[in-house]
Design an enzyme around this catalytic site. Structure first.
Site, PDB file in Angstrom:
ATOM      1  N   ALA A  32       0.867  -1.190   0.000  1.00 30.19           N
ATOM      2  CA  ALA A  32       0.000   0.000   0.000  1.00 30.19           C
ATOM      3  C   ALA A  32       0.902   1.238   0.000  1.00 30.19           C
ATOM      4  CB  ALA A  32      -0.972  -0.005   1.178  1.00 30.19           C
ATOM      5  N   HIS A  37       7.199   5.695   1.448  1.00 27.69           N
ATOM      6  CA  HIS A  37       7.983   4.517   1.052  1.00 27.69           C
ATOM      7  C   HIS A  37       8.927   4.884  -0.095  1.00 27.69           C
ATOM      8  CE1 HIS A  37       4.092   2.560   2.501  1.00 27.69           C
ATOM      9  NE2 HIS A  37       4.989   1.981   3.280  1.00 27.69           N
ATOM     10  N   ASP A 150       8.093   5.959  11.874  1.00 30.66           N
ATOM     11  CA  ASP A 150       7.999   4.937  12.920  1.00 30.66           C
ATOM     12  C   ASP A 150       9.307   4.997  13.713  1.00 30.66           C
ATOM     13  OD1 ASP A 150       5.418   3.518  11.998  1.00 30.66           O
ATOM     14  OD2 ASP A 150       6.623   3.673  10.185  1.00 30.66           O
ATOM     15  N   MET A 184       2.191  10.712   6.064  1.00 33.68           N
ATOM     16  CA  MET A 184       1.623   9.692   5.173  1.00 33.68           C
ATOM     17  C   MET A 184       1.682   8.338   5.857  1.00 33.68           C
ATOM     18  SD  MET A 184       2.833  10.637   1.373  1.00 33.68           S
ATOM     19  CE  MET A 184       2.456  12.248   0.694  1.00 33.68           C
TER      20      MET A 184
HETATM   21  P1  AMP Z   1       5.076   0.115   6.385  1.00 32.35           P
HETATM   22  O1  AMP Z   1       4.748  -0.339   4.992  1.00 32.35           O
HETATM   23  O2  AMP Z   1       4.036   0.990   6.989  1.00 32.35           O
HETATM   24  O3  AMP Z   1       5.533  -1.014   7.264  1.00 32.35           O
HETATM   25  O4  AMP Z   1       6.336   1.056   6.228  1.00 32.35           O
HETATM   26  C1  AMP Z   1       7.511   0.637   5.565  1.00 32.35           C
HETATM   27  C2  AMP Z   1       8.588   1.631   5.803  1.00 32.35           C
HETATM   28  O5  AMP Z   1       8.185   2.915   5.310  1.00 32.35           O
HETATM   29  C3  AMP Z   1       8.906   1.813   7.293  1.00 32.35           C
HETATM   30  O6  AMP Z   1      10.303   1.954   7.443  1.00 32.35           O
HETATM   31  C4  AMP Z   1       8.181   3.091   7.621  1.00 32.35           C
HETATM   32  O7  AMP Z   1       8.746   3.791   8.708  1.00 32.35           O
HETATM   33  C5  AMP Z   1       8.342   3.868   6.326  1.00 32.35           C
HETATM   34  N1  AMP Z   1       7.321   4.931   6.238  1.00 32.35           N
HETATM   35  C6  AMP Z   1       5.992   4.797   6.413  1.00 32.35           C
HETATM   36  N2  AMP Z   1       5.384   5.984   6.309  1.00 32.35           N
HETATM   37  C7  AMP Z   1       6.350   6.900   6.061  1.00 32.35           C
HETATM   38  C8  AMP Z   1       6.363   8.322   5.864  1.00 32.35           C
HETATM   39  N3  AMP Z   1       5.243   9.041   5.889  1.00 32.35           N
HETATM   40  N4  AMP Z   1       7.547   8.924   5.633  1.00 32.35           N
HETATM   41  C9  AMP Z   1       8.698   8.207   5.607  1.00 32.35           C
HETATM   42  N5  AMP Z   1       8.758   6.868   5.779  1.00 32.35           N
HETATM   43  C10 AMP Z   1       7.602   6.220   6.013  1.00 32.35           C
END
Ligand code: AMP
Length: 279
Positions: A32, A37, A150, A184
């Site tokens: 997603a 990302h 995170d 985001m």
């Molecule tokens: P997730 O798919 O939510 O597990 O996130 C995957 C990676 O993207 C993790 O390292 C998150 O910290 C990073 N991430 C998610 N949202 C953001 C954002 N708004 N800005 C920067 N990195 C993000």
């Protein structure tokens, strides 16, 4: 862009790159995908020859009452975005590939995992540390990138890679925000229109805390005022809104960097955000 569904397929591709000494970056995700990302992907591409994104919705980091089944899965759209970003390889294993029936190992980073998020989601960081350790050992990237969005997760993963002597540079990437300040997140899709209008209030409150603490205000007072403001504006529950040491996430001590961190519920969506306190 290549797509690997198994550890063996992924390793064969990486092994081939390694023959010509190419450096490899990995961005672990749960799909997603959004600009947050992709900013990590770009940061990785600037530092290495080849770029890998993993997409794996990790059941081990969801509690039984959480949103594993409803978490957004948009593989075709994600692949298109990654092709557009010139990613070299998408690694998208299924659950049995990562957790076969005879899988019995968990990775726990003690101390920091028990704070903040750990108080509200006790198994969460065990699930995260276990899957990230596995992905790093499977891929053996030179660089792995994680978002500051995170922030505690980034701290846990740095500690895990250090403690397990995994030879990887763990890099953080700045939080990418919507134009109104909302960080985001794949979970923002859960927000109703009314909640989406309210959501940037979380960023506004932590920004105000950071500015006031930087100017010498009392931490407990400004955090209590922010929490009250969020509740009055319609946030359902404030799990925490705190100022902590930026490295240990323990209570701040004079002269050390600080971070404001918050988690709060809007309807059925749990939002988290954080920001540095200006020195
Ligand atoms: P997730 O798919 O939510 O597990 O996130 C995957 C990676 O993207 C993790 O390292 C998150 O910290 C990073 N991430 C998610 N949202 C953001 C954002 N708004 N800005 C920067 N990195 C993000």
């Amino acid at each position: 862009m290549e797509v690997a569904r198994s550890i063996a397929e992924m390793r064969a591709i990486v092994k081939d790159w390694r023959k010509s000494d190419q450096r490899v970056s990995l961005v672990p995700t749960m799909g997603a995908l959004h600009e947050g990302h992709l900013s990590l992907v770009h940061k990785g591409k600037e530092r290495t020859d080849k770029s890998i994104v993993s997409i794996f919705v990790n059941p081990a980091q969801f509690a039984p009452h959480e949103d594993f089944n409803t978490y957004p899965r948009e593989e075709e759209r994600d692949f298109a975005a990654l092709r557009h970003a010139n990613v070299d390889l998408v690694y998208a294993p299924d659950v049995k590939e990562i957790y076969p029936e005879n899988h019995h190992t968990k990775v726990e980073v003690q101390g920091i995992s028990q704070l903040l998020e750990g108080q509200f989601r006790p198994q969460f960081f065990i699930g995260v540390a276990t899957v990230v350790a596995k992905l790093l050992v499977q891929v053996m990237p030179d660089v792995a990138l994680f978002g500051e969005k995170d922030y505690q997760q980034l701290c846990v993963i740095r500690a895990m890679a250090r403690d397990l002597d995994i030879p990887v540079d763990v890099l953080g990437g700045e939080t990418i925000r919507e134009s109104d300040g909302l960080a985001m997140s794949s979970r923002n899709a859960y927000l109703t229109n009314a909640e989406r209008t309210l959501a940037p209030r979380l960023y506004q409150e932590i920004t105000a805390i950071a500015e006031q603490v930087s100017a010498g205000a009392d931490i407990d007072q400004v955090c209590a005022a922010a929490s009250k403001g969020l509740s009055e504006s319609g946030f359902k529950a404030i799990d925490y809104i705190v100022v902590k040491d930026a490295d240990t996430l323990e209570d701040p001590t004079p002269g050390r960097p600080m971070r404001v961190l918050a988690a709060a519920w809007l309807g059925r969506t749990r939002l988290i955000d954080n920001i540095a306190v200006p020195a």
